[in-house]
Write a protein that holds these residues in place. Structure first.
Motif, short mmCIF file in Angstrom:
data_model
loop_
_atom_site.label_atom_id
_atom_site.label_comp_id
_atom_site.label_asym_id
_atom_site.label_seq_id
_atom_site.Cartn_x
_atom_site.Cartn_y
_atom_site.Cartn_z
N THR A 59 13.51 0.94 -3.28
CA THR A 59 13.04 2.10 -3.56
C THR A 59 12.40 2.26 -4.72
N PHE A 76 5.76 -1.06 4.14
CA PHE A 76 6.27 0.48 3.81
C PHE A 76 7.09 1.02 4.71
N ASP A 77 8.28 1.07 4.59
CA ASP A 77 9.16 1.97 5.45
C ASP A 77 9.15 3.32 5.45
N ASP A 78 9.02 3.83 4.28
CA ASP A 78 8.70 5.31 4.10
C ASP A 78 7.84 5.69 2.87
N PRO A 79 6.86 6.31 3.00
CA PRO A 79 6.26 6.68 4.42
C PRO A 79 5.65 5.50 5.08
N ALA A 80 5.66 5.72 6.50
CA ALA A 80 4.90 4.50 7.32
C ALA A 80 3.43 4.37 6.64
N LEU A 81 3.35 3.00 6.29
CA LEU A 81 1.76 2.69 5.97
C LEU A 81 1.76 1.29 6.45
N MET A 98 9.08 5.87 -2.55
CA MET A 98 8.81 5.16 -1.48
C MET A 98 10.08 3.81 -1.17
N ARG A 99 10.21 3.82 0.07
CA ARG A 99 10.92 2.82 0.53
C ARG A 99 10.29 1.64 1.06
N THR A 100 10.53 0.37 0.60
CA THR A 100 9.77 -0.64 1.06
C THR A 100 10.72 -1.78 1.36
#
Length: 114
Positions: A59, A76-81, A98-100
């Motif tokens: 995170t 990029f898990d959240d947001p989806a990029l 951001m969750r990666t």
């Protein structure tokens, strides 16, 4: 955490003390990470961060970084990029929360401002 290096130190070659990532973050392999804080006297922190090969989630903090060496893909898990391949010279901005997922093929070393 590695101690603040002396002035005049070549930071690309700075020896860092790696530690295992939390088991809850590791998806594959046995990645380790290390950090050396270079300056934290103001509202921002500047440092060197490194991650050894493996796959791990994170995170993110609000930061800007430049990759000095290595190769990885940030998903990029959240947001989806779209996935972002990074390597020497890559300049990336991440936002707080951001969750990666980091898939590191070759140990990544970056200079960050957070």
């Amino acid at each position: 955490m590695t101690a603040l290096p002396a002035a005049g130190t070549a930071l690309a070659d700075l020896a860092l003390d790696h530690e295992a990532l939390p088991a809850s973050a590791v998806i594959a392999g046995a990645p380790t990470a290390a950090v050396a804080v270079l300056d934290d006297t103001g509202d921002r922190e500047i440092g060197i961060w490194e991650m050894a090969p493996g796959v791990a989630t994170d995170t993110e903090a609000d930061e800007l970084f430049v990759v000095l060496s290595g190769a990885a893909v940030i998903a990029f898990d959240d947001p989806a990029l779209p996935d972002l391949p990074i390597g020497p010279g890559s300049v990336v901005r991440l936002a707080e929360g951001m969750r990666t997922t980091w898939t590191v093929a070759e140990t990544v070393r970056k200079v960050y401002i957070a």
